[in-house]
Design an enzyme around this catalytic site. Sequence first.
Site, PDB file in Angstrom:
ATOM      1  N   SER A 145     -42.027  43.614  79.308  1.00 59.04           N
ATOM      2  CA  SER A 145     -42.656  42.586  78.444  1.00 59.04           C
ATOM      3  C   SER A 145     -44.170  42.777  78.426  1.00 59.04           C
ATOM      4  O   SER A 145     -44.808  42.621  77.382  1.00 59.04           O
ATOM      5  CB  SER A 145     -42.299  41.176  78.920  1.00 59.04           C
ATOM      6  OG  SER A 145     -42.814  40.927  80.209  1.00 59.04           O
ATOM      7  N   ASP A 194     -48.948  41.719  85.573  1.00 59.31           N
ATOM      8  CA  ASP A 194     -48.226  42.745  84.808  1.00 59.31           C
ATOM      9  C   ASP A 194     -49.061  43.268  83.646  1.00 59.31           C
ATOM     10  O   ASP A 194     -49.145  44.478  83.416  1.00 59.31           O
ATOM     11  CB  ASP A 194     -46.892  42.178  84.279  1.00 59.31           C
ATOM     12  CG  ASP A 194     -45.893  41.925  85.386  1.00 59.31           C
ATOM     13  OD1 ASP A 194     -46.252  42.094  86.556  1.00 59.31           O
ATOM     14  OD2 ASP A 194     -44.742  41.548  85.077  1.00 59.31           O
TER      15      ASP A 194
HETATM   16  N1  LIG Z   1     -39.220  47.563  73.779  1.00 60.01           N
HETATM   17  C1  LIG Z   1     -39.191  46.261  73.540  1.00 60.01           C
HETATM   18  N2  LIG Z   1     -39.008  45.802  72.266  1.00 60.01           N
HETATM   19  C2  LIG Z   1     -39.002  44.489  72.016  1.00 60.01           C
HETATM   20  N3  LIG Z   1     -39.094  43.524  72.956  1.00 60.01           N
HETATM   21  C3  LIG Z   1     -39.262  43.899  74.236  1.00 60.01           C
HETATM   22  C4  LIG Z   1     -39.335  45.286  74.588  1.00 60.01           C
HETATM   23  N4  LIG Z   1     -39.527  45.355  75.914  1.00 60.01           N
HETATM   24  C5  LIG Z   1     -39.570  44.078  76.366  1.00 60.01           C
HETATM   25  N5  LIG Z   1     -39.398  43.194  75.381  1.00 60.01           N
HETATM   26  C6  LIG Z   1     -39.393  41.722  75.515  1.00 60.01           C
HETATM   27  O1  LIG Z   1     -39.560  41.411  76.888  1.00 60.01           O
HETATM   28  C7  LIG Z   1     -38.443  40.628  77.386  1.00 60.01           C
HETATM   29  C8  LIG Z   1     -38.130  41.008  78.826  1.00 60.01           C
HETATM   30  O2  LIG Z   1     -39.162  40.490  79.633  1.00 60.01           O
HETATM   31  P1  LIG Z   1     -38.979  40.126  81.175  1.00 60.01           P
HETATM   32  O3  LIG Z   1     -40.317  39.717  81.626  1.00 60.01           O
HETATM   33  O4  LIG Z   1     -37.836  39.183  81.370  1.00 60.01           O
HETATM   34  O5  LIG Z   1     -38.557  41.502  81.850  1.00 60.01           O
HETATM   35  P2  LIG Z   1     -39.483  42.705  82.336  1.00 60.01           P
HETATM   36  O6  LIG Z   1     -40.849  42.515  81.777  1.00 60.01           O
HETATM   37  O7  LIG Z   1     -38.766  43.957  81.983  1.00 60.01           O
HETATM   38  O8  LIG Z   1     -39.494  42.520  83.908  1.00 60.01           O
HETATM   39  P3  LIG Z   1     -40.676  41.932  84.889  1.00 60.01           P
HETATM   40  O9  LIG Z   1     -41.422  40.896  84.115  1.00 60.01           O
HETATM   41  O10 LIG Z   1     -39.955  41.321  86.057  1.00 60.01           O
HETATM   42  O11 LIG Z   1     -41.461  43.110  85.293  1.00 60.01           O
HETATM   43  C9  LIG Z   1     -37.306  40.961  76.415  1.00 60.01           C
HETATM   44  O12 LIG Z   1     -36.346  39.881  76.367  1.00 60.01           O
HETATM   45  C10 LIG Z   1     -38.049  41.123  75.091  1.00 60.01           C
HETATM   46  O13 LIG Z   1     -38.311  39.836  74.521  1.00 60.01           O
HETATM   47  C1  LIG Z   2     -42.412  37.503  89.655  1.00 55.16           C
HETATM   48  C2  LIG Z   2     -43.811  37.903  89.194  1.00 55.16           C
HETATM   49  O1  LIG Z   2     -44.710  37.717  90.300  1.00 55.16           O
HETATM   50  C3  LIG Z   2     -43.886  39.389  88.857  1.00 55.16           C
HETATM   51  C4  LIG Z   2     -43.037  39.818  87.688  1.00 55.16           C
HETATM   52  O2  LIG Z   2     -43.257  41.193  87.441  1.00 55.16           O
HETATM   53  C5  LIG Z   2     -44.217  37.023  88.050  1.00 55.16           C
HETATM   54  C6  LIG Z   2     -45.697  37.116  87.712  1.00 55.16           C
HETATM   55  O3  LIG Z   2     -46.496  37.572  88.508  1.00 55.16           O
HETATM   56  O4  LIG Z   2     -46.036  36.653  86.594  1.00 55.16           O
HETATM   57 MG   LIG Z   3     -42.030  40.757  82.156  1.00 59.71          MG
END
Ligand SMILES: Nc1ncnc2c1ncn2[C@@H]1O[C@H](COP(=O)(O)OP(=O)(O)OP(=O)(O)O)[C@@H](O)[C@H]1O
Ligand SMILES: C[C@@](O)(CCO)CC(=O)[O-]
Ligand SMILES: [Mg+2]
Length: 388
Positions: A145, A194
């Site tokens: 994300s 992030d």
């Molecule tokens: N390639 C992409 N195309 C479109 N939307 C995306 C894409 N990559 C991520 N997203 C968006 O980000 C969301 C996932 O975000 P989430 O924060 O839950 O997971 P993450 O970022 O992979 O993990 P984390 O935040 O724990 O590192 C998806 O549901 C979508 O809305």
């Molecule tokens: C779980 C968390 O600490 C990391 C997600 O990648 C959430 C954040 O920092 O926003």
């Molecule tokens: Mg994320």
Amino acid sequence: MAARAWFKPVVVSAPSKLILHGEHAVVYGRTALAASLGMRTHMTIEALSERVQVDFPDIGVRKEWPLALIRQKLFPRRPPHLVPGEVDRVFTQVIHDFLGVSQGDLAHASLICFFYLFSIICDPGVGMAIHVRSEIPIGAGLGSSAALSVCLATGLLAIQAEFQPKGCDTSRAAISDWAFLSEKILHGTPSGVDNAISTFGGLIRFAQGRIEVQERLPCLRILLVNTQVSRRTKDLVDRVRVQHAAHPRVIGPIFDAISGVSESALAILRALEQDDTGAEEHYGQLAQLIEYNQQLLRTLNVSHASLDLICAIALEFGLQAKLTGAGGGGFAFVLLPPSINEKSVLLIRDRLEERGFVCQETELGVEGVVIQPAQSSDSFESQPISAS
Ligand SMILES: Nc1ncnc2c1ncn2[C@@H]1O[C@H](COP(=O)(O)OP(=O)(O)OP(=O)(O)O)[C@@H](O)[C@H]1O
Ligand SMILES: C[C@@](O)(CCO)CC(=O)[O-]
Ligand SMILES: [Mg+2]
């Protein structure tokens, strides 16, 4: 004011991230240590006459709207501030209504982020076709994300800067701030770590919105392990919030301990970088810190049976593993010390893959967001992004 017409194609990519230590605690102002990872999200934006087309194939979204309709429905309702700040929830509702989707619709969360940033940054609007494709597993803890948010912010700011070269801040600090706004739309209360690591790359120490880029990173070797269990960052952050609200005097000290792990790990990494004569002892300490942190995260109830199993398998080989990101599934990583032989690495990979996990090794500390020369245009040149 008339909508603008044409701009040079913009090609952007932003990296995934590995939180070494500090997840969850960082949401409460404690220290996190994060590195960028070799997998990237790629985005292209090209001019399109009087239409806005969004193509997000990774989540099955491909749609198009007349620019005039966006200007009529969204622009009069956008928040007055033209700098990134808090999310205007009235405006996100306006975008939801425009798209005809409900608030919880995950596939459309990325569209909401795009329209929010587009409406504020691209004034008075420009037709475009935007295409995003990612190498990063989505919803698994590697910052997909944030990479999306950083690409959107970088690309839209670059286009706006073509029309308005003065008064449009395209520095890394500004990109990270706009991407943070997008992360807030997706998550509610992210810490900002992030978007910061995906923007700046390398290794950063992050606390309370302060980003300290570490100049040097020792060559760490880690094995990434995908549990293949999907989860949503927002749900896990909410789970921790409930526990913190119920027992602040218990959960607060756990955050402090996690912060201590991040600070201690950074001190060891700096020592390793300067002098690797005591490498074995330093790696032993890093492994100990990984074990402590995994136990602390387990106490916060963000581990998962699959993550616990990965840690147990790693331990059979005398290695330490921990979850990375929000937990609840997603990814873990195993620290591979320099003394390990390749046969053991193959054996541990086999053991993990027998249990259905997917293993990979990838580069750590790669470059942050970059604007690349567009392949479709001879005139487009690589643009450096300043730090602040
Ligand atoms: N390639 C992409 N195309 C479109 N939307 C995306 C894409 N990559 C991520 N997203 C968006 O980000 C969301 C996932 O975000 P989430 O924060 O839950 O997971 P993450 O970022 O992979 O993990 P984390 O935040 O724990 O590192 C998806 O549901 C979508 O809305
Ligand atoms: C779980 C968390 O600490 C990391 C997600 O990648 C959430 C954040 O920092 O926003
Ligand atoms: Mg994320």
